[in-house]
Design a protein around this motif. Sequence first.
Motif, PDB file in Angstrom:
ATOM      1  N   LEU A 164      22.852 -32.619  -6.089  1.00 23.15           N
ATOM      2  CA  LEU A 164      23.969 -31.602  -5.367  1.00 23.15           C
ATOM      3  C   LEU A 164      24.834 -31.436  -7.154  1.00 23.15           C
ATOM      4  CD1 LEU A 164      25.034 -32.140  -1.735  1.00 23.15           C
ATOM      5  CD2 LEU A 164      23.467 -30.147  -2.795  1.00 23.15           C
ATOM      6  N   ASP A 165      24.678 -32.713  -8.221  1.00 27.12           N
ATOM      7  CA  ASP A 165      25.971 -31.950  -8.732  1.00 27.12           C
ATOM      8  C   ASP A 165      24.696 -31.962  -9.930  1.00 27.12           C
ATOM      9  OD1 ASP A 165      27.786 -33.663  -7.451  1.00 27.12           O
ATOM     10  OD2 ASP A 165      27.418 -35.122  -7.947  1.00 27.12           O
ATOM     11  N   VAL A 166      23.328 -32.050 -10.200  1.00 25.89           N
ATOM     12  CA  VAL A 166      22.958 -31.491 -11.249  1.00 25.89           C
ATOM     13  C   VAL A 166      21.785 -30.521 -10.928  1.00 25.89           C
ATOM     14  CG1 VAL A 166      21.395 -32.660 -12.345  1.00 25.89           C
ATOM     15  CG2 VAL A 166      22.667 -33.904 -12.081  1.00 25.89           C
ATOM     16  N   GLY A 167      22.247 -29.666 -11.647  1.00 27.80           N
ATOM     17  CA  GLY A 167      20.881 -28.269 -11.192  1.00 27.80           C
ATOM     18  C   GLY A 167      19.679 -28.662 -13.108  1.00 27.80           C
ATOM     19  N   ILE A 168      18.908 -28.413 -12.719  1.00 25.70           N
ATOM     20  CA  ILE A 168      17.485 -27.745 -13.811  1.00 25.70           C
ATOM     21  C   ILE A 168      17.068 -26.794 -13.555  1.00 25.70           C
ATOM     22  CG2 ILE A 168      16.516 -29.443 -12.125  1.00 25.70           C
ATOM     23  CD1 ILE A 168      15.525 -31.021 -14.651  1.00 25.70           C
ATOM     24  N   VAL A 169      16.711 -26.083 -14.870  1.00 25.30           N
ATOM     25  CA  VAL A 169      15.412 -25.708 -15.156  1.00 25.30           C
ATOM     26  C   VAL A 169      14.611 -26.024 -16.282  1.00 25.30           C
ATOM     27  CG1 VAL A 169      15.772 -22.549 -15.940  1.00 25.30           C
ATOM     28  CG2 VAL A 169      18.070 -23.756 -15.078  1.00 25.30           C
ATOM     29  N   PHE A 170      13.317 -25.275 -15.457  1.00 25.74           N
ATOM     30  CA  PHE A 170      12.344 -25.750 -16.316  1.00 25.74           C
ATOM     31  C   PHE A 170      11.483 -25.210 -17.083  1.00 25.74           C
ATOM     32  CE2 PHE A 170      13.119 -27.561 -11.989  1.00 25.74           C
ATOM     33  CZ  PHE A 170      12.702 -28.808 -12.258  1.00 25.74           C
ATOM     34  N   GLN A 171      10.839 -24.838 -18.157  1.00 28.45           N
ATOM     35  CA  GLN A 171       9.631 -24.526 -18.776  1.00 28.45           C
ATOM     36  C   GLN A 171       8.846 -22.614 -18.175  1.00 28.45           C
ATOM     37  OE1 GLN A 171       6.921 -26.270 -21.226  1.00 28.45           O
ATOM     38  NE2 GLN A 171       6.293 -24.293 -22.080  1.00 28.45           N
ATOM     39  N   SER A 172       8.686 -23.361 -16.876  1.00 26.30           N
ATOM     40  CA  SER A 172       7.948 -22.332 -16.120  1.00 26.30           C
ATOM     41  C   SER A 172       8.618 -21.843 -14.986  1.00 26.30           C
ATOM     42  CB  SER A 172       6.687 -23.469 -15.494  1.00 26.30           C
ATOM     43  OG  SER A 172       6.901 -24.114 -14.828  1.00 26.30           O
TER      44      SER A 172
ATOM     45  N   GLU B 135      16.722 -12.834  -4.446  1.00 21.02           N
ATOM     46  CA  GLU B 135      18.123 -13.104  -3.333  1.00 21.02           C
ATOM     47  C   GLU B 135      17.790 -14.484  -2.655  1.00 21.02           C
ATOM     48  OE1 GLU B 135      20.886 -10.249  -1.263  1.00 21.02           O
ATOM     49  OE2 GLU B 135      19.184 -10.832   0.007  1.00 21.02           O
ATOM     50  N   GLU B 136      16.674 -14.052  -2.049  1.00 19.75           N
ATOM     51  CA  GLU B 136      16.217 -15.252  -1.486  1.00 19.75           C
ATOM     52  C   GLU B 136      15.890 -16.523  -1.515  1.00 19.75           C
ATOM     53  OE1 GLU B 136      14.454 -12.430   2.155  1.00 19.75           O
ATOM     54  OE2 GLU B 136      12.360 -13.807   0.388  1.00 19.75           O
ATOM     55  N   ASN B 137      15.359 -16.436  -3.227  1.00 20.82           N
ATOM     56  CA  ASN B 137      15.344 -17.951  -3.879  1.00 20.82           C
ATOM     57  C   ASN B 137      16.948 -18.550  -4.383  1.00 20.82           C
ATOM     58  OD1 ASN B 137      12.644 -18.585  -5.683  1.00 20.82           O
ATOM     59  ND2 ASN B 137      12.642 -16.344  -4.812  1.00 20.82           N
ATOM     60  N   ILE B 138      17.750 -17.517  -4.560  1.00 21.10           N
ATOM     61  CA  ILE B 138      18.968 -18.076  -4.692  1.00 21.10           C
ATOM     62  C   ILE B 138      19.503 -18.738  -3.420  1.00 21.10           C
ATOM     63  CG2 ILE B 138      21.306 -17.587  -5.971  1.00 21.10           C
ATOM     64  CD1 ILE B 138      19.517 -15.394  -7.628  1.00 21.10           C
ATOM     65  N   CYS B 139      19.907 -17.798  -2.561  1.00 19.63           N
ATOM     66  CA  CYS B 139      20.335 -18.062  -0.278  1.00 19.63           C
ATOM     67  C   CYS B 139      19.791 -19.707  -0.761  1.00 19.63           C
ATOM     68  CB  CYS B 139      20.418 -16.448   0.133  1.00 19.63           C
ATOM     69  SG  CYS B 139      21.670 -15.797  -0.635  1.00 19.63           S
TER      70      CYS B 139
ATOM     71  N   ALA C  30      20.413 -18.501 -12.468  1.00 20.24           N
ATOM     72  CA  ALA C  30      21.521 -18.071 -11.529  1.00 20.24           C
ATOM     73  C   ALA C  30      21.073 -18.654  -9.973  1.00 20.24           C
ATOM     74  CB  ALA C  30      20.858 -17.026 -10.924  1.00 20.24           C
ATOM     75  N   ARG C  31      19.585 -19.335  -9.621  1.00 22.87           N
ATOM     76  CA  ARG C  31      19.072 -19.599  -8.529  1.00 22.87           C
ATOM     77  C   ARG C  31      19.844 -20.997  -8.323  1.00 22.87           C
ATOM     78  NH1 ARG C  31      13.412 -21.489  -7.707  1.00 22.87           N
ATOM     79  NH2 ARG C  31      13.312 -22.867  -8.948  1.00 22.87           N
ATOM     80  N   SER C  32      20.227 -21.710 -10.043  1.00 25.46           N
ATOM     81  CA  SER C  32      20.545 -23.424 -10.162  1.00 25.46           C
ATOM     82  C   SER C  32      22.093 -23.306  -9.771  1.00 25.46           C
ATOM     83  CB  SER C  32      20.480 -24.114 -11.055  1.00 25.46           C
ATOM     84  OG  SER C  32      19.814 -24.105 -11.170  1.00 25.46           O
ATOM     85  N   LEU C  33      22.066 -22.384 -10.672  1.00 25.88           N
ATOM     86  CA  LEU C  33      24.639 -22.143 -10.720  1.00 25.88           C
ATOM     87  C   LEU C  33      25.023 -22.092  -9.375  1.00 25.88           C
ATOM     88  CD1 LEU C  33      24.766 -19.233 -13.628  1.00 25.88           C
ATOM     89  CD2 LEU C  33      25.633 -21.953 -13.482  1.00 25.88           C
ATOM     90  N   ALA C  34      24.146 -21.209  -8.359  1.00 26.04           N
ATOM     91  CA  ALA C  34      24.555 -20.900  -7.432  1.00 26.04           C
ATOM     92  C   ALA C  34      25.406 -22.306  -6.265  1.00 26.04           C
ATOM     93  CB  ALA C  34      23.843 -19.680  -5.963  1.00 26.04           C
ATOM     94  N   MET C  35      24.633 -23.168  -6.695  1.00 23.49           N
ATOM     95  CA  MET C  35      24.741 -24.618  -6.167  1.00 23.49           C
ATOM     96  C   MET C  35      25.548 -24.917  -6.339  1.00 23.49           C
ATOM     97  SD  MET C  35      22.785 -25.157  -3.732  1.00 23.49           S
ATOM     98  CE  MET C  35      22.724 -26.955  -3.565  1.00 23.49           C
TER      99      MET C  35
ATOM    100  N   ALA D 278      11.969 -27.556  -5.252  1.00 21.14           N
ATOM    101  CA  ALA D 278      12.688 -27.715  -4.469  1.00 21.14           C
ATOM    102  C   ALA D 278      13.769 -28.898  -4.061  1.00 21.14           C
ATOM    103  CB  ALA D 278      11.896 -27.508  -3.471  1.00 21.14           C
ATOM    104  N   GLU D 279      13.202 -30.088  -4.378  1.00 25.46           N
ATOM    105  CA  GLU D 279      13.980 -31.356  -5.141  1.00 25.46           C
ATOM    106  C   GLU D 279      14.973 -30.966  -5.419  1.00 25.46           C
ATOM    107  OE1 GLU D 279      10.822 -34.462  -5.790  1.00 25.46           O
ATOM    108  OE2 GLU D 279      12.272 -35.641  -5.976  1.00 25.46           O
ATOM    109  N   CYS D 280      14.707 -30.627  -6.761  1.00 24.83           N
ATOM    110  CA  CYS D 280      16.068 -30.485  -8.218  1.00 24.83           C
ATOM    111  C   CYS D 280      17.175 -29.243  -6.501  1.00 24.83           C
ATOM    112  CB  CYS D 280      15.561 -30.097  -8.560  1.00 24.83           C
ATOM    113  SG  CYS D 280      14.784 -31.241  -9.864  1.00 24.83           S
ATOM    114  N   LEU D 281      17.275 -28.782  -5.836  1.00 24.23           N
ATOM    115  CA  LEU D 281      17.801 -27.811  -5.746  1.00 24.23           C
ATOM    116  C   LEU D 281      18.381 -28.819  -4.218  1.00 24.23           C
ATOM    117  CD1 LEU D 281      15.922 -24.524  -5.031  1.00 24.23           C
ATOM    118  CD2 LEU D 281      17.802 -25.319  -6.550  1.00 24.23           C
ATOM    119  N   ALA D 282      18.242 -29.889  -3.956  1.00 25.47           N
ATOM    120  CA  ALA D 282      17.868 -30.803  -3.277  1.00 25.47           C
ATOM    121  C   ALA D 282      17.884 -30.714  -1.512  1.00 25.47           C
ATOM    122  CB  ALA D 282      20.273 -30.900  -3.088  1.00 25.47           C
TER     123      ALA D 282
END
Lengths: 250, 224
Positions: A88-96, A106-110, A159-164, B121-125
């Motif tokens: 919940l405290d860490v966001g991560i973005v991957f190469q792929s 939108e659904e991805n982010i929500c 954006a998906r990471s930021l939403a958390m 999905a895991e990384c999104l908690a």
Amino acid sequence: MSQPLPSSAAPVVSLRDVHKSFGSLKVLDGVSFEVPRGEVMAIIGRSGSGKSTALRCIDRLETIESGEIIVCGHRVSDPKLPLRALRLDVGIVFQSYNLFPHLTIEENICLAPVTVKGKRRAEARETARRVLGQVGLGDKLDSYPEQLSGGQQQRAAIARSLAMEPQVMLFDEVTSALDPELTGEVLRVIEQLAAGGMTMVMVTHEMGFARRVADRIVFMHQGKVWETGPAGILDAPETAELRQFVGSGL
Amino acid sequence: MIATQLGATHLQFLLQGALWTVVLSAIALVGGGLLGFLVALCRVSGSRAVRLASGAYVQVVQGTPLLVIMFLVFFGLPPLGLNVSPLAAASASLILYVSAYMGEIWRGCIESVPKPQWEAAECLAMSRTQRMFHVVLPQAVRIATPPTVGFLVQIIKNTSLASVVGFVELARAGQIINNSLFEPFLVYLIIALLYFAMCYPLSRWSRRLERRTGFARRQQVVSP
């Protein structure tokens, strides 16, 4: 090793003497570094130097053999750590990118804000709109990932990471799969985040970008932090290895 | 007076048999599908014991001919005090059989969803269950549809084995008619055509689905 800091200024990410092997291959050989709140750290180095592994250890995507990792107050090196709280405290973005292909942007982010944080749909949609605006994709709410370019997909993933609303963002070679012209748009988004005070750790091959955005550079070599310091070390490397790495056409 | 030539009543009897073939296939598909879904989830469970137990179930059922399963259920249970009708015996056997195969097909589909999807999905908690139901299964369903429809063809053909426990589906209906007409070539040709008429559209559909969902496999192949 730095002085122990008072708890209010405790680093967001702290690694101390971290060791890890894949079989007989030592990938992390006593790695230590700290990232204070609001700072941007760039980890650079050759492939196989352990930089991606170090980053993945921060989010416990890899477990370590010895040493200590503390992230946002969570003792990541503790095998019994509740992972949900950490993530919940860490966001991560991957190469792929790893967007969910069956869902719209939108659904991805929500998805996570609704299922994990129990946010109401309307509220989550509001957040999705805001973060997509932030990465310049305000008009892509209803698109599916495969309809977007690589750069757009990567920005949507950010954006998906930021939403958390994470405390710290990790970037794992997020532009390595992109054409040079698409790289720029992703880097601009990360640069904006840095300017906004987000704490970030990024593994990158973009030397110019690291020099411009990072407060601190960690150069990894053979599983060790070989050289570390402000961005200036790229212009005046102390070790032969970093000099060679910087001089190798990057 | 017994009719000695193929007539409308015979054809009607065959079509009735065909209808039972469809009913039995539907029971096998729905029951076997539900149980198979459970088997698939157990096969990818986080618990080693659950994985091993469900794996053993699959091995045992797949290693036993459907015919023998039918005999076991229909003839083996009554001495133990459990009387089963031909329909119940055929249904139960087919459900067991289908669940083992569907479970394995779907396990493969779940496992072919790229690992980074789990990781993201895991990384999104998200919890394991949330990851499974919101991220992995919806993608697995797309991958699973063509082989599932393809397997439906196997189910329809295998319902013909229910004739050995006296259940009158299409194959058994044909046997009965042939016993009175002694026109095996004609009668079994008609039966073959009826099976073909049921299976061919499904095969075509499966082929079409396979082409359409090809996209599911050509995404996200970037490796770190």
